[in-house]
Design a protein around this motif. Structure first.
Motif, PDB file in Angstrom:
ATOM      1  N   ARG A  26      -2.330   0.563 -10.684  1.00  0.00           N
ATOM      2  CA  ARG A  26      -2.642   0.304  -9.278  1.00  0.00           C
ATOM      3  C   ARG A  26      -2.748  -1.194  -8.959  1.00  0.00           C
ATOM      4  NH1 ARG A  26      -6.047   2.314  -5.693  1.00  0.00           N
ATOM      5  NH2 ARG A  26      -4.116   2.003  -4.575  1.00  0.00           N
ATOM      6  N   ASP A  29      -0.034  -2.464  -6.835  1.00  0.00           N
ATOM      7  CA  ASP A  29       0.321  -1.623  -5.676  1.00  0.00           C
ATOM      8  C   ASP A  29       0.475  -2.415  -4.373  1.00  0.00           C
ATOM      9  OD1 ASP A  29       0.430   0.692  -7.077  1.00  0.00           O
ATOM     10  OD2 ASP A  29      -1.251   1.693  -6.071  1.00  0.00           O
ATOM     11  N   THR A 112     -10.381  -1.956 -10.258  1.00  0.00           N
ATOM     12  CA  THR A 112      -9.430  -0.988  -9.705  1.00  0.00           C
ATOM     13  C   THR A 112     -10.078   0.381  -9.550  1.00  0.00           C
ATOM     14  OG1 THR A 112      -7.173  -0.137  -9.848  1.00  0.00           O
ATOM     15  CG2 THR A 112      -8.345  -0.343 -11.913  1.00  0.00           C
ATOM     16  N   ARG A 115      -6.311   6.025  -6.811  1.00  0.00           N
ATOM     17  CA  ARG A 115      -5.834   6.168  -5.425  1.00  0.00           C
ATOM     18  C   ARG A 115      -6.583   7.285  -4.698  1.00  0.00           C
ATOM     19  NH1 ARG A 115      -0.889   6.323  -6.494  1.00  0.00           N
ATOM     20  NH2 ARG A 115      -0.376   4.173  -6.060  1.00  0.00           N
ATOM     21  N   GLU A 116      -6.798   8.401  -5.391  1.00  0.00           N
ATOM     22  CA  GLU A 116      -7.435   9.559  -4.741  1.00  0.00           C
ATOM     23  C   GLU A 116      -8.929   9.324  -4.464  1.00  0.00           C
ATOM     24  OE1 GLU A 116      -5.929   9.469  -7.661  1.00  0.00           O
ATOM     25  OE2 GLU A 116      -7.196  10.321  -9.247  1.00  0.00           O
ATOM     26  N   GLN A 118     -10.055   6.226  -3.366  1.00  0.00           N
ATOM     27  CA  GLN A 118     -10.184   5.026  -2.518  1.00  0.00           C
ATOM     28  C   GLN A 118     -10.929   5.306  -1.227  1.00  0.00           C
ATOM     29  OE1 GLN A 118      -7.020   1.593  -2.800  1.00  0.00           O
ATOM     30  NE2 GLN A 118      -6.221   3.340  -1.711  1.00  0.00           N
ATOM     31  N   ARG A 152      -5.905  -5.300   1.386  1.00  0.00           N
ATOM     32  CA  ARG A 152      -6.955  -4.289   1.278  1.00  0.00           C
ATOM     33  C   ARG A 152      -8.115  -4.803   0.427  1.00  0.00           C
ATOM     34  NH1 ARG A 152      -7.479   1.547   1.585  1.00  0.00           N
ATOM     35  NH2 ARG A 152      -9.456   1.968   0.539  1.00  0.00           N
TER      36      ARG A 152
END
Ligand SMILES: CC(C)(COP(=O)(O)OP(=O)(O)OC[C@H]1O[C@@H](n2cnc3c(N)ncnc32)[C@H](O)[C@@H]1OP(=O)(O)O)[C@@H](O)C(=O)NCCC(=O)NCCS
Length: 174
Positions: A26, A29, A112, A115-116, A118, A152
């Motif tokens: 990630r 990303d 980090t 993703r799921e 965030q 972000r």
């Protein structure tokens, strides 16, 4: 965006490496600039993680956040394959020396979140934990580096009270 139900933090152990490698993907990303490949970013961060897990780097710590109940940070409790699967993020913190004052301070080397997971406060929880670690060592400041284009992450840091200090410029030479 459902809030993260609960996150607990503990020191990383060598068996966490496969999950940490997954999460490290990630780190590129955000879309690296033209002179920097996603692979070199991820591999560079993984090199540090591997080295630290093999032999802890002086003044540094690697903490993982697990969804649900976990073991307390610093505890030597057994980490199972099941608990490793619940790792939703990690933070690598270091001790650096301030260039101007030569005083030691905390530094967030790597952060980090899966993703799921965030946008549920996991990143903020890891940052707060990192700051507590730094305070516990008597440091009065915390630093970090972030790519200019990682909007972000920059927003999250600024919400947490961080401001840009120096800017590192780079030019691709031909
Ligand atoms: C940058 C990163 C670590 C942030 O982690 P995160 O867990 O998403 O961060 P948080 O959830 O704590 O904060 C993100 C947002 O969710 C919001 N939020 C926090 N807790 C929340 C909650 N319980 N419910 C809903 N929203 C929440 C925050 O206000 C924040 O909003 P903002 O983006 O508008 O500022 C994550 O996006 C990531 O891993 N990115 C890829 C790797 C990376 O770039 N790392 C940084 C390298 S320098």
């Amino acid at each position: 965006m459902a809030p993260e139900p609960s996150v607990s933090l503990r020191r990383a152990v060598p068996g966490d490496l496969p999950r940490l490698a997954e999460l490290s993907e990630r780190l590129a990303d955000f879309g690296p600039p033209g002179w920097r490949s996603a692979r070199e970013i991820v591999e560079g961060e993984l090199r540090t993680i591997r080295r630290h897990l093999e032999s802890p780097l002086p003044g540094a710590e690697l903490f993982v956040a697990e969804a649900g109940d976990g073991v307390a940070a610093g505890s030597g409790a057994t980490v199972t394959a099941e608990s490793r699967a619940k790792i939703v993020g990690f933070v690598f913190v270091e001790t650096l020396t301030d260039y101007f004052t030569e005083r030691p301070h905390g530094h967030v080397g790597i952060l980090t979140v899966a993703r799921e997971s965030q946008g549920r406060g996991v990143g903020a929880a890891l940052m707060r934990f990192a700051e507590d670690w730094a305070r516990g060592r008597g440091f009065s400041t915390m630093t970090l580096n972030v790519f200019d284009g990682n909007a972000r992450a920059r927003r999250v840091y600024e919400r947490l009270g961080y401001s840009p200090e120096t800017l590192r410029y780079i030019k691709a030479l031909r």
